[in-house]
Motif scaffolding. Structure first.
Motif, PDB file in Angstrom:
ATOM      1  N   VAL A   1       0.841  -1.206   0.000  1.00 44.54           N
ATOM      2  CA  VAL A   1       0.000   0.000   0.000  1.00 44.54           C
ATOM      3  C   VAL A   1       0.874   1.253   0.000  1.00 44.54           C
ATOM      4  N   ASN A   2       1.911   1.248   0.825  1.00 52.16           N
ATOM      5  CA  ASN A   2       2.810   2.401   0.869  1.00 52.16           C
ATOM      6  C   ASN A   2       3.635   2.525  -0.404  1.00 52.16           C
TER       7      ASN A   2
ATOM      8  N   VAL B   1       2.460   1.827  -3.375  1.00 48.14           N
ATOM      9  CA  VAL B   1       1.523   2.487  -4.296  1.00 48.14           C
ATOM     10  C   VAL B   1       1.464   3.982  -4.001  1.00 48.14           C
ATOM     11  N   GLY B   2       1.389   4.328  -2.709  1.00 51.01           N
ATOM     12  CA  GLY B   2       1.351   5.738  -2.344  1.00 51.01           C
ATOM     13  C   GLY B   2       2.599   6.483  -2.780  1.00 51.01           C
TER      14      GLY B   2
ATOM     15  N   GLN C   1       2.438   7.040  -6.536  1.00 52.60           N
ATOM     16  CA  GLN C   1       1.501   8.125  -6.829  1.00 52.60           C
ATOM     17  C   GLN C   1       2.134   9.484  -6.557  1.00 52.60           C
ATOM     18  N   TYR C   2       2.906   9.563  -5.496  1.00 51.75           N
ATOM     19  CA  TYR C   2       3.481  10.845  -5.112  1.00 51.75           C
ATOM     20  C   TYR C   2       4.660  11.254  -5.988  1.00 51.75           C
TER      21      TYR C   2
ATOM     22  N   SER D   1      -3.398   6.437  -2.106  1.00 53.24           N
ATOM     23  CA  SER D   1      -2.916   5.074  -2.348  1.00 53.24           C
ATOM     24  C   SER D   1      -4.071   4.232  -2.904  1.00 53.24           C
ATOM     25  N   ILE D   2      -4.412   3.103  -2.294  1.00 54.97           N
ATOM     26  CA  ILE D   2      -5.504   2.272  -2.818  1.00 54.97           C
ATOM     27  C   ILE D   2      -6.841   2.575  -2.143  1.00 54.97           C
TER      28      ILE D   2
ATOM     29  N   TYR E   1      -6.147   6.959   4.022  1.00 51.99           N
ATOM     30  CA  TYR E   1      -4.729   6.621   3.948  1.00 51.99           C
ATOM     31  C   TYR E   1      -3.975   7.216   5.134  1.00 51.99           C
TER      32      TYR E   1
ATOM     33  N   SER F   1       8.147   4.197   6.630  1.00 47.84           N
ATOM     34  CA  SER F   1       6.975   4.074   5.750  1.00 47.84           C
ATOM     35  C   SER F   1       5.771   4.799   6.325  1.00 47.84           C
TER      36      SER F   1
ATOM     37  N   ALA G   1       3.913   7.888   4.641  1.00 47.17           N
ATOM     38  CA  ALA G   1       2.478   7.755   4.343  1.00 47.17           C
ATOM     39  C   ALA G   1       1.694   8.944   4.895  1.00 47.17           C
TER      40      ALA G   1
END
Length: 439
Positions: free
Chosen positions: A141-142, A144-145, A148-149, A187-188, A195, A230, A234
């Motif tokens: 998940v992190n 993905v974040g 994205q960032y 994220s998701i 998040y 992480s 996040a």
């Protein structure tokens, strides 16, 4: 079935429970990409109630009450009273939609049931095992974040639940010269707020894992530092000021708790110390030199410098008192927040929805819970139960924040369930369990 077989059976069931709670918390929002909003909500609540049922029937498939300490008994009695208040208000009448009122009651009561279930029916619950699984599930998940960032803001973004895909745009006009907006990424999850809540829970579980780990090897130190980094990243990517402030307060409150164990580890394990210092150096170097700047830091600094944050805090506290437009019985549950959820400005919304009749005993219940937690923090510090002090002080911070800014921050199903599991595990009596629990 022999004693050993029953023990293995319960361990297997508990492992599945830890995995199920973690999956629902971390990946439950994915259902909202494929199911209508109300249907996804019903499915999540059903699965949560099923997990609670399995915890209730852990002993040979039967429900069996376990002995508790007086302190735990006082806590669950207060929670029973709070749940009863919400149910009675639901049944006594409402001005809005019954579905929204029911959603409101479930939103508050289902996470609270984890505390009661663990203390009274599931003393085998181990919060560290749940935390380890949760931290493992948060890793992708992190990732993905971070993508994205730093690379693609549209990576794995879904607009099926919201038009923006859960991205929140924060306006910086009149605060920071030359910058106008920045994106808070989800994220998701269905929103950046979700998040940030999960990032805060990851920070909490990382601190708890550090305190509960008796033998901190190099690999264990690496895992703790990885999750610490992480969780902070996040929180910065999700960009919620309130939870960043909560994280800072939590870390500050734990300084006296952590000083002695950190010093002890340094003296006993030179290899662990060297690895930790090296990883800490890499973490700081990557955050300040390799990664791009986080606009939320500038936003938070500007909010402090311009006095906006202090003004917001004063305005929030001003809503604690009821005003002349507050009615006797209130507008009804679910009439303030979106979709029946608790509204913003927690106590203020409570006055509006529940009126004087229901709000006063509700506030009494929440105040009693805070006092019980505060006493537990003191007992933890005096008795050198550092994990107890951490868990209860964290709950106090989150609950106070919820009462001021909205109860969604502490009762939202994903992070709320994890937090209530931790409180239930803190208040269960392992000594009583060992003496009285017969297989």
């Amino acid at each position: 079935m022999g004693k050993d077989s029953r023990s293995l059976y319960r361990k297997d069931i508990m492992k599945k429970i830890y995995i199920s709670i973690s999956l629902l918390s971390v990946y439950g929002d994915l259902l909202k990409r494929y199911l209508p909003a109300n249907t996804a909500l019903i499915v999540l609540y059903f699965l949560t109630l099923f997990i609670l049922y399995k915890m209730l029937c852990l002993k040979n498939g039967k429900i069996a009450l376990q002995p508790v300490t007086p302190e735990a008994y006082l806590l669950i009695t207060t929670i029973y009273f709070l749940i009863l208040l919400y149910i009675l208000q639901l049944l006594s009448g409402f001005n809005g939609s019954f579905f929204k009122a029911l959603v409101h009651v479930l939103y508050i009561c289902i996470p609270l049931l984890y505390i009661i279930t663990i203390i009274r029916f599931c003393p085998e619950f181990d919060i560290i095992k749940l935390g380890n699984i949760f931290l493992l599930f948060m890793a992708p998940v992190n990732l993905v974040g971070f993508i994205q960032y730093s690379m693609d803001s549209g990576f794995l973004i879904s607009t099926s639940f919201s038009d923006t895909g859960g991205i929140i745009k924060r306006n910086l006009d009149n605060l920071i010269e030359g910058k106008h907006t920045f994106m808070r990424l989800p994220s998701i999850f269905a929103s950046a707020d979700r998040y940030s809540a999960m990032g805060l829970m990851q920070l909490y579980f990382t601190l708890l894992l550090f305190l509960k780990s008796d033998h901190k090897t190099g690999a264990n130190s690496l895992w703790i530092l990885f999750n610490l980094t992480s969780s902070i990243v996040a929180l910065l990517i999700a960009g919620a000021r309130s939870r960043i402030i909560l994280a800072l307060l939590l870390l500050i409150l734990q300084i006296p708790v952590y000083f002695k164990p950190v010093f002890s580890i340094m003296m006993k394990n030179l290899l662990s110390l060297l690895i930790s210092l090296f990883l800490a150096f890499l973490t700081v170097f990557s955050m300040f030199f390799l990664m791009p700047d986080f606009p939320v830091i500038d936003y938070l600094k500007a909010s402090v410098e311009e006095g906006i944050l202090l003004r917001r805090i004063k305005e929030t506290f001003s809503f604690l008192l009821f005003t002349e437009d507050v009615s006797f019985f209130g507008q009804g549950l679910g009439t303030i927040g979106e979709g029946g959820k608790p509204g913003e400005l927690g106590v203020h919304s409570m006055w509006k929805e529940s009126g004087l009749v229901w709000s006063l005993p509700m506030l009494f219940s929440f105040s009693a819970i805070l006092l019980i937690m505060a006493r537990k923090v003191l007992n933890g510090l005096i008795g050198k139960r550092r994990e107890m002090a951490l868990s209860c002080s964290f709950y106090i911070l989150v609950l106070i924040s919820g009462l001021l800014t909205g109860l969604t921050s502490c009762f939202e199903l994903a992070s709320g369930s994890l937090l209530m599991c931790s409180i239930g595990s803190t208040f269960k009596s392992s000594e009583i369990y060992k003496n009285h629990y017969k297989t």
